[in-house]
Design an enzyme around this catalytic site. Structure first.
Site, short mmCIF file in Angstrom:
data_model
loop_
_atom_site.label_atom_id
_atom_site.label_comp_id
_atom_site.label_asym_id
_atom_site.label_seq_id
_atom_site.Cartn_x
_atom_site.Cartn_y
_atom_site.Cartn_z
N ASP A 12 0.87 -1.16 0.00
CA ASP A 12 0.00 0.00 0.00
C ASP A 12 0.92 1.22 0.00
OD1 ASP A 12 0.94 0.34 2.61
OD2 ASP A 12 -1.05 0.30 3.53
N CYS A 68 3.27 -2.87 4.14
CA CYS A 68 2.48 -1.70 4.52
C CYS A 68 3.24 -0.99 5.64
CB CYS A 68 1.04 -2.07 4.90
SG CYS A 68 0.82 -3.05 6.39
N THR A 70 3.03 -1.03 8.95
CA THR A 70 3.46 -1.92 10.03
C THR A 70 3.60 -3.36 9.59
OG1 THR A 70 1.18 -2.36 10.69
CG2 THR A 70 2.30 -0.49 11.78
N HIS A 101 8.51 -23.56 10.78
CA HIS A 101 7.42 -24.08 11.61
C HIS A 101 6.04 -23.92 10.98
CE1 HIS A 101 9.74 -24.06 15.68
NE2 HIS A 101 10.50 -24.46 14.67
N HIS A 135 6.18 -30.39 11.52
CA HIS A 135 5.10 -29.47 11.88
C HIS A 135 3.86 -29.62 11.00
CE1 HIS A 135 7.64 -27.32 14.71
NE2 HIS A 135 8.60 -27.32 13.79
#
Length: 144
Positions: A12, A68, A70, A101, A135
């Site tokens: 973004d 973005c 964050t 994982h 996993h």
């Protein structure tokens, strides 16, 4: 030879500059496909997350990078899409573990709180890591 045929990348407005730095660095090594945005003008991040996730799901041996401000919004949007395992990553160790994982197929990065240099290292750590099949049961539970 890379295990990835394509790397899809989208951002973004908050991640636009970082997206450019990542494309510049990784285009010399990989087939990097830019899915937008194409400026730092305000846009709705879910549109770009959805576009990228569709490409990742339709292209074997690929993964996606979302950016973005964050990384949080993009990761929330991406994880709404079935068979996407998007990790919001801010450290090298998290990048490694997201692959080992969780077999993440999309990384979500922060363009405002993590430097471009660190984000490059994060992507490299992800690329170099391998999913640990021990996993798999947990991933199967997620898909139920």
């Amino acid at each position: 030879m890379s295990k990835y045929n394509k790397i899809f990348i989208a951002s973004d407005h908050g991640g636009f500059e970082t997206k450019g730095a990542l494309i510049k660095y990784f285009s010399n090594k990989y087939n990097v496909i830019d899915l937008g945005t194409n400026s730092n003008e305000s846009v709705d991040y879910p549109v770009f997350a959805k576009k990228l996730c569709k490409e990742v799901l339709n292209n074997d041996n690929s993964f996606g990078i979302l950016v973005c401000g964050t990384g949080i919004g993009m990761s929330i949007a991406a994880n709404k899409i079935k068979n996407i395992r998007c990790a919001n990553v801010t450290s090298l160790e998290f990048a490694k573990l997201s692959k080992e994982h969780n077999n993440a197929n999309v990384l979500s990065l922060s363009g405002r709180f993590v430097s471009d240099e660190e984000n490059i290292k994060i992507v490299e750590s992800f690329i170099e890591s391998e999913f640990e099949k021990r996993h798999q049961n947990r991933l199967d539970i997620l898909e139920e």
